[in-house]
Scaffold this motif. Structure first.
Motif, PDB file in Angstrom:
ATOM      1  N   CYS A  27      51.756  81.029  91.515  1.00 51.63           N
ATOM      2  CA  CYS A  27      51.875  82.482  91.402  1.00 51.63           C
ATOM      3  C   CYS A  27      50.579  83.183  91.773  1.00 51.63           C
ATOM      4  O   CYS A  27      50.553  84.419  91.899  1.00 51.63           O
ATOM      5  CB  CYS A  27      52.296  82.881  89.985  1.00 51.63           C
ATOM      6  N   CYS A  75      54.200  80.989  84.031  1.00 53.95           N
ATOM      7  CA  CYS A  75      55.158  80.209  84.800  1.00 53.95           C
ATOM      8  C   CYS A  75      55.765  79.091  83.951  1.00 53.95           C
ATOM      9  O   CYS A  75      56.968  78.810  84.052  1.00 53.95           O
ATOM     10  CB  CYS A  75      54.492  79.633  86.044  1.00 53.95           C
ATOM     11  N   PRO A 112      58.081  84.129  90.360  1.00 56.11           N
ATOM     12  CA  PRO A 112      57.167  82.988  90.218  1.00 56.11           C
ATOM     13  C   PRO A 112      57.874  81.640  90.246  1.00 56.11           C
ATOM     14  O   PRO A 112      57.302  80.655  90.713  1.00 56.11           O
ATOM     15  CB  PRO A 112      56.496  83.240  88.865  1.00 56.11           C
ATOM     16  N   ASP A 162      58.219  80.573  93.739  1.00 50.50           N
ATOM     17  CA  ASP A 162      56.930  80.131  94.260  1.00 50.50           C
ATOM     18  C   ASP A 162      56.603  78.713  93.805  1.00 50.50           C
ATOM     19  O   ASP A 162      56.130  77.885  94.588  1.00 50.50           O
ATOM     20  CB  ASP A 162      55.821  81.082  93.789  1.00 50.50           C
TER      21      ASP A 162
END
Length: 266
Positions: A18, A29, A67, A70
């Motif tokens: 992130c 996260c 996130p 990601d």
């Protein structure tokens, strides 16, 4: 040792996907992957096989947005194998919580012999994806799920029984119809997998992300053609249905705990 660690960070900087620096993954996260697994199959239109069989139940930890997206992309396609240390334990904890939902089906019908262990079957990647990544990331998740089921009192064994055949391209970037065409009869059982599963195994599928459901449906059909039952599937994250803006977690099907499996084929 502190100067050594600081030098290592200068030479090989580390950051959460992130963007938070100096940590492999941040608390935010990690928190997105810490909840109970939720039922998400209603948001996957291609899970409906259009043959009268109800869609296989699927549990996810969170939504594939922000996130979480990601983290998964860095883990799968950008060489961040160190994120195994975040994702595998999260799915292991989730699988332990699924144990009570699966246990009744594994007891068998009255008069039947006790069912064998759950066969935890990872969804296979294409050969091209394996070469590009240098490994099978989903196999890491499947191993964690098998351990988690055993933590929850459900006998389970990892069985990497399937491979992708032909020259079908990876599923990333394909729409629902294209995924279906790409996967049609593109998954096969290996000889080793057939021996490991034996006859009439009860399987739990594992994948990283649920998008349209086309991949899981293809894998389910392959296992059924070989005489096995699919109890359900578990994934890290699920793509929200169009227009769903409820945030980063899929909504529980009912209550705060995993919903019992209603359509086990035993």
């Amino acid at each position: 040792m502190r100067p050594v660690r600081e030098l290592a960070r200068l030479l090989l900087p580390v950051a959460c996907p992130c963007g938070e620096p100096d940590v492999r993954w941040c608390a935010r996260c990690a928190a997105l992957l810490s909840g109970a697994p939720r039922r998400v199959e209603r948001g996957a239109p291609r899970l409906d096989r259009l043959d009268g069989v109800a869609p296989v139940p699927v549990w996810a930890l969170t939504a594939y947005t922000g996130p979480v997206r990601d983290v998964v992309v860095h883990w799968k396609d950008r060489g961040r194998a160190d994120l195994d240390g975040l994702l595998a334990p999260a799915l292991r904890r989730a699988a332990a919580r699924l144990g009570p939902a699966l246990a009744p089906a594994l007891a068998g019908l009255p008069g039947d012999p006790p069912a064998g262990p759950v066969a935890v079957v990872p969804v296979p990647s294409t050969a091209a994806a394996r070469r590009a990544r240098g490994r099978e990331p989903v196999a890491v998740l499947a191993r964690a799920v098998a351990r988690g089921l055993r933590d929850g009192g459900v006998p389970a064994v990892l069985v990497p029984a399937l491979v992708r055949r032909g020259r079908g391209r990876d599923q990333v970037g394909l729409g629902a119809r294209a995924r279906g065409r790409n996967l049609e009869r593109g998954v096969r059982m290996t000889r080793r997998g057939a021996r490991s599963l034996g006859r009439g195994a009860m399987c739990l599928l594992v994948d990283d992300v649920l998008t349209t459901g086309a991949t899981l449906a293809a894998v389910e059909r392959t296992l059924e053609r070989c005489g096995h039952d699919v109890l359900g599937a578990t994934v890290l994250a699920a793509t929200p249905a169009p227009g769903d803006r409820r945030g980063n977690r899929p909504e529980p099907a009912s209550g705060a705990h995993p919903e019992p499996v209603p359509n086990l084929k035993v």
